[in-house]
Write a protein that holds these residues in place. Structure first.
Motif, PDB file in Angstrom:
ATOM      1  N   SER A 166       0.836  -1.195   0.000  1.00 47.54           N
ATOM      2  CA  SER A 166       0.000   0.000   0.000  1.00 47.54           C
ATOM      3  C   SER A 166       0.869   1.243   0.000  1.00 47.54           C
ATOM      4  CB  SER A 166      -0.918   0.002   1.225  1.00 47.54           C
ATOM      5  OG  SER A 166      -0.153   0.256   2.381  1.00 47.54           O
ATOM      6  N   ASN A 167       0.255   2.405   0.065  1.00 48.33           N
ATOM      7  CA  ASN A 167       0.973   3.667   0.110  1.00 48.33           C
ATOM      8  C   ASN A 167       1.414   3.973   1.535  1.00 48.33           C
ATOM      9  OD1 ASN A 167       0.601   4.097  -2.596  1.00 48.33           O
ATOM     10  ND2 ASN A 167      -1.344   5.138  -2.297  1.00 48.33           N
ATOM     11  N   PHE A 168       1.902   2.978   2.246  1.00 44.72           N
ATOM     12  CA  PHE A 168       2.187   3.079   3.663  1.00 44.72           C
ATOM     13  C   PHE A 168       3.090   4.250   4.017  1.00 44.72           C
ATOM     14  CE2 PHE A 168       3.986   1.424   7.695  1.00 44.72           C
ATOM     15  CZ  PHE A 168       2.799   1.297   8.372  1.00 44.72           C
ATOM     16  N   SER A 202      -3.544   6.520   1.901  1.00 43.04           N
ATOM     17  CA  SER A 202      -3.973   5.696   0.787  1.00 43.04           C
ATOM     18  C   SER A 202      -5.259   6.289   0.217  1.00 43.04           C
ATOM     19  CB  SER A 202      -4.189   4.259   1.251  1.00 43.04           C
ATOM     20  OG  SER A 202      -5.164   4.229   2.256  1.00 43.04           O
ATOM     21  N   THR A 203      -5.733   5.747  -0.859  1.00 44.94           N
ATOM     22  CA  THR A 203      -6.931   6.268  -1.508  1.00 44.94           C
ATOM     23  C   THR A 203      -8.131   6.099  -0.577  1.00 44.94           C
ATOM     24  OG1 THR A 203      -6.000   5.597  -3.617  1.00 44.94           O
ATOM     25  CG2 THR A 203      -8.333   6.125  -3.578  1.00 44.94           C
ATOM     26  N   PRO A 204      -8.777   7.210  -0.225  1.00 43.62           N
ATOM     27  CA  PRO A 204      -9.909   7.102   0.705  1.00 43.62           C
ATOM     28  C   PRO A 204     -11.107   6.402   0.070  1.00 43.62           C
ATOM     29  CG  PRO A 204      -9.575   9.387   0.025  1.00 43.62           C
ATOM     30  CD  PRO A 204      -8.493   8.579  -0.594  1.00 43.62           C
ATOM     31  N   LYS A 205     -11.848   5.706   0.900  1.00 41.23           N
ATOM     32  CA  LYS A 205     -13.066   5.025   0.461  1.00 41.23           C
ATOM     33  C   LYS A 205     -14.189   6.046   0.265  1.00 41.23           C
ATOM     34  CE  LYS A 205     -11.403   0.855   1.182  1.00 41.23           C
ATOM     35  NZ  LYS A 205     -10.554   0.357   0.177  1.00 41.23           N
ATOM     36  N   VAL A 206     -15.128   5.695  -0.604  1.00 44.64           N
ATOM     37  CA  VAL A 206     -16.213   6.607  -0.951  1.00 44.64           C
ATOM     38  C   VAL A 206     -17.547   5.888  -0.824  1.00 44.64           C
ATOM     39  CG1 VAL A 206     -17.221   7.949  -2.835  1.00 44.64           C
ATOM     40  CG2 VAL A 206     -14.760   7.904  -2.544  1.00 44.64           C
ATOM     41  N   ASN A 207     -18.530   6.580  -0.267  1.00 45.36           N
ATOM     42  CA  ASN A 207     -19.917   6.108  -0.256  1.00 45.36           C
ATOM     43  C   ASN A 207     -20.689   6.980  -1.226  1.00 45.36           C
ATOM     44  OD1 ASN A 207     -19.513   4.155   1.716  1.00 45.36           O
ATOM     45  ND2 ASN A 207     -19.962   5.578   3.363  1.00 45.36           N
TER      46      ASN A 207
END
Length: 158
Positions: free
Chosen positions: A43-45, A50-55
């Motif tokens: 990951s982009n540790f 990292s890429t945020p989750k979306v609702n």
């Protein structure tokens, strides 16, 4: 004699030690953490968030896109529309330096991401609005009138 095997995730592991019956240490760690550990390593540790989750929710009037990105300012976000594509990005660099009599400390921080979404032709691009409150970036994407559901109507037979 080959001491390597491939596990179900495609990772190369060492075979168990024939003398003790225990796996080699690296094999044991890989099997213990399995796929989750591999995801952390790739990951982009150390490269920011990292890429945020979306609702994404749909109502009769609009689409609402919610993204959890706590700890930033609303001025950190850039939202663009180009060629029917909505892009949300953020890039923050922070430098903290503290100097005392006997020591000096300097820390750097960097966070960034970019998410893009294809917009349907049925939205009012000019009326898209965004707010940032309590760590949630919320983008409201209103629908055009012709895309909104129409109430049922009765037709009287004459």
């Amino acid at each position: 004699m080959n001491n390597l095997i491939v596990n179900k995730n495609g990772n190369v592991l060492r075979k168990h030690n024939a003398m003790t019956g225990f796996p080699a240490w690296t094999s044991f760690i890989d099997e213990l953490f399995g796929e989750e550990f591999a995801n952390v390593k790739t990951s982009n540790f150390n490269k920011g968030i990292s890429t945020p989750k979306v609702n994404i929710k749909e109502s009769e009037e609009a689409y609402t896109l919610d993204m959890a990105v706590p700890g930033f300012n609303k001025s950190d976000f850039v939202i663009d529309i180009e060629d029917e594509t909505l892009s949300i990005s953020m890039e923050v660099t922070k430098e903290d330096e503290k100097t005392e009599e006997n020591y000096s400390r300097k820390e750097y921080g960097y966070a960034s991401f970019k998410r893009s979404f294809s917009l349907p032709e049925t939205v009012e691009q000019e009326k898209i609005e965004a707010t940032y409150k309590d760590g949630i970036l919320s983008v409201s994407i209103p629908k055009k009138e012709e895309a909104k559901p129409k109430p049922a109507r009765k037709i009287v037979v004459g």
